[in-house]
Design a protein around this motif. Structure first.
Motif, short mmCIF file in Angstrom:
data_model
loop_
_atom_site.label_atom_id
_atom_site.label_comp_id
_atom_site.label_asym_id
_atom_site.label_seq_id
_atom_site.Cartn_x
_atom_site.Cartn_y
_atom_site.Cartn_z
N HIS A 1 28.43 24.70 31.07
CA HIS A 1 28.47 23.63 30.09
C HIS A 1 28.83 22.30 30.76
CE1 HIS A 1 29.50 21.32 26.48
NE2 HIS A 1 28.65 22.15 25.89
N ALA A 2 28.28 21.22 30.24
CA ALA A 2 28.49 19.90 30.83
C ALA A 2 29.96 19.53 30.92
CB ALA A 2 27.73 18.85 30.02
N THR A 3 30.78 19.90 29.93
CA THR A 3 32.18 19.53 29.95
C THR A 3 32.92 20.19 31.10
OG1 THR A 3 32.73 21.31 28.40
CG2 THR A 3 32.22 19.16 27.46
N THR A 4 32.60 21.45 31.38
CA THR A 4 33.23 22.14 32.50
C THR A 4 32.82 21.51 33.82
OG1 THR A 4 33.10 24.17 31.20
CG2 THR A 4 33.70 24.40 33.52
N ARG A 5 31.54 21.19 33.96
CA ARG A 5 31.07 20.54 35.19
C ARG A 5 31.75 19.19 35.39
NH1 ARG A 5 26.02 22.18 32.99
NH2 ARG A 5 25.47 19.99 32.57
N LEU A 6 31.90 18.43 34.32
CA LEU A 6 32.57 17.13 34.44
C LEU A 6 34.00 17.29 34.97
CD1 LEU A 6 31.38 15.47 31.11
CD2 LEU A 6 31.02 14.51 33.39
N ALA B 1 37.40 17.41 20.63
CA ALA B 1 37.99 16.12 20.30
C ALA B 1 39.16 16.23 19.32
CB ALA B 1 36.92 15.19 19.74
N ASN B 2 39.00 16.96 18.23
CA ASN B 2 40.08 17.02 17.23
C ASN B 2 41.35 17.64 17.78
OD1 ASN B 2 38.70 15.70 15.20
ND2 ASN B 2 37.82 17.57 14.36
N PRO B 3 41.30 18.82 18.43
CA PRO B 3 42.53 19.34 19.03
C PRO B 3 43.13 18.41 20.08
CG PRO B 3 40.87 21.06 18.89
CD PRO B 3 40.19 19.78 18.53
N LEU B 4 42.29 17.74 20.85
CA LEU B 4 42.82 16.81 21.86
C LEU B 4 43.61 15.69 21.21
CD1 LEU B 4 39.84 16.51 24.37
CD2 LEU B 4 42.09 17.49 24.84
N GLU C 1 29.83 10.63 31.89
CA GLU C 1 29.01 11.29 30.88
C GLU C 1 28.04 12.28 31.51
OE1 GLU C 1 25.99 10.18 27.16
OE2 GLU C 1 27.39 8.68 27.95
N ASP C 2 27.80 13.38 30.83
CA ASP C 2 26.84 14.40 31.25
C ASP C 2 26.27 15.04 29.98
OD1 ASP C 2 25.38 16.51 32.31
OD2 ASP C 2 26.92 17.15 33.71
N GLU C 3 24.98 14.85 29.74
CA GLU C 3 24.28 15.46 28.61
C GLU C 3 24.93 15.14 27.26
OE1 GLU C 3 23.90 19.60 29.39
OE2 GLU C 3 22.57 19.32 31.09
N GLY C 4 25.41 13.90 27.11
CA GLY C 4 26.00 13.48 25.85
C GLY C 4 27.48 13.78 25.70
N TRP C 5 28.06 14.52 26.65
CA TRP C 5 29.50 14.81 26.66
C TRP C 5 30.18 13.90 27.67
CZ3 TRP C 5 31.45 18.38 23.23
CH2 TRP C 5 30.50 19.23 22.62
N LEU D 1 32.33 14.49 22.68
CA LEU D 1 31.03 13.84 22.59
C LEU D 1 31.20 12.34 22.82
CD1 LEU D 1 29.65 15.75 19.48
CD2 LEU D 1 28.76 15.93 21.81
N ALA D 2 30.15 11.71 23.32
CA ALA D 2 30.23 10.29 23.68
C ALA D 2 30.73 9.45 22.51
CB ALA D 2 28.88 9.80 24.18
#
Length: 291
Positions: free
Chosen positions: A143-148, A231-234, A279-283, A257-258
C-alpha cells in the motif's frame, strides 16, 4: 480453513478508506470491483485504486474467529463511516495459501529496500530485505502509505535512534527501522493478533523488535515516531503521539488522503509544524520536528 466473504457496495472514495480499515480490523484480504452500468465489463484492481471509481464493491475475506459484522463495524468506526449495509457469502473451500502466494512477489520500495515474502528468494541479497508474508495484520509494503513511511524512515535513520511505530500492524516499520540502523524499535497496536504477528515477523528478520498492546507500552520519548493509521484516529491520538516523541525528535504520519492532510496537520499544530506532504497515489505522509 472456513472463510466468509463480507460484501459491501459503496462509493469509490469511501471504499479507498474502508479497504485499509477492514485489513486493520482483521480481514484476511480485501478485493475491489468497480460497479458499472449493465452491459459493461467490471475491472479488478488493488485496494488502493478505487478512489476514482463512482461505485465499488468491496469483498473482504474473514477467517475462523473473526465475526464479519464486527470486523465491518470496527472498520467503519476507524474510518469515520456509518455502519454499511452488507451481505455475507459462504466461500467454497480451495487452496487459499496457493492463491495468496501467487498474488504476492518481492516488492521494491526503493533502490536499497525490498519487501520479500518467504516463498521467494531476495532479488538483491545486498539490499535491506524485509522478510514479510501477508497475514492477519496490515503492512506488507504493497500500500502507498506503507511505502511512504518506509522511504521516509530510510532517509531519516542515521543510526542509533529509538523508534516507536504507533499502530504497528505487521511490525514492518519497526523492523525496517532496526534493519536500517536504529538502536531500538517498539510498536504498539490495539489488536493482540497484530502484536503477536509483529513479534513473529521481527524474529524471522533477526531483529529485536519490542511490541505491546495498547495500554502496556512503557513510558518513553522516542527519537522518531511513525504512525500509519487513518486520518480520524490520528487526529484523536494527536496529544498521545506527540507526547511519545522527544523535543527535537521527528514524527511521520500516514494513512491520510491528500484532502485530509490539512485537518490532520491542524490537530498536531500545538506540537509539530509539518513540512510539505509527500504524496503517493493520492495518499500522503506528513512529517515534522517535535517542538
Amino acid at each position: 480453513m472456513t472463510l466468509t466473504a463480507l460484501v459491501v457496495d459503496l462509493s469509490g472514495a469511501e471504499a479507498d478508506v474502508l479497504s485499509d480499515a477492514l485489513l486493520d480490523a482483521g480481514a484476511l484480504s480485501v478485493s475491489c470491483e468497480e460497479l458499472r452500468a449493465p452491459g459493461s465489463a467490471p475491472s479488478l484492481a488493488e485496494p488502493d485504486a478505487p478512489a476514482t471509481w463512482p461505485r465499488v464493491r468491496l469483498t473482504a475475506l474473514c477467517g475462523t474467529g473473526r465475526e464479519p459484522a464486527r470486523v465491518l463495524r470496527l472498520a467503519c468506526e476507524a474510518s469515520g463511516l456509518a455502519m454499511q449495509q452488507h451481505e455475507l457469502r459462504e466461500v467454497p473451500d480451495e487452496d487459499w495459501v496457493a492463491r495468496s502466494r501467487s498474488a504476492f512477489g518481492p516488492l521494491r520500495v526503493s533502490p536499497r529496500l525490498w519487501v520479500v515474502p518467504s516463498w521467494h528468494a531476495p532479488p538483491d541479497p545486498d539490499a535491506v530485505n524485509l522478510l514479510l508474508d501477508p497475514g492477519l495484520a496490515f503492512g506488507t509494503g504493497s500500500h502507498a502509505t506503507t511505502r511512504l513511511c518506509l522511504r521516509w524512515l530510510e532517509r531519516r535513520i542515521a543510526g542509533g535512534e529509538t523508534v516507536l511505530d504507533y499502530g504497528c500492524g505487521s511490525g514492518i516499520l519497526a523492523i525496517a527501522a532496526l534493519k536500517l540502523g536504529a538502536a531500538r524499535a517498539m510498536g504498539v497496536d490495539i489488536d493482540q493478533d497484530a502484536v503477536a504477528a509483529a513479534a513473529a515477523n521481527a524474529r524471522r528478520n533477526g531483529v529485536a523488535g519490542e511490541f505491546f498492546e495498547s495500554g502496556s507500552l512503557p513510558a518513553l520519548a522516542a527519537d522518531i515516531v511513525v504512525a500509519n493509521i487513518l486520518a480520524n484516529p490520528l487526529k484523536v491520538l494527536a496529544p498521545i503521539i506527540a507526547e511519545r516523541c522527544r523535543p527535537g525528535g521527528r514524527v511521520a504520519l500516514s494513512g491520510i488522503l491528500a484532502e485530509q492532510s490539512a485537518d490532520v496537520a491542524s490537530a498536531y499544530a500545538p506540537w509539530i509544524a509539518f513540512a510539505a506532504p509527500e504524496e503517493d497515489e493520492g495518499w500522503v505522509c506528513l512529517s515534522g520536528v517535535r517542538q
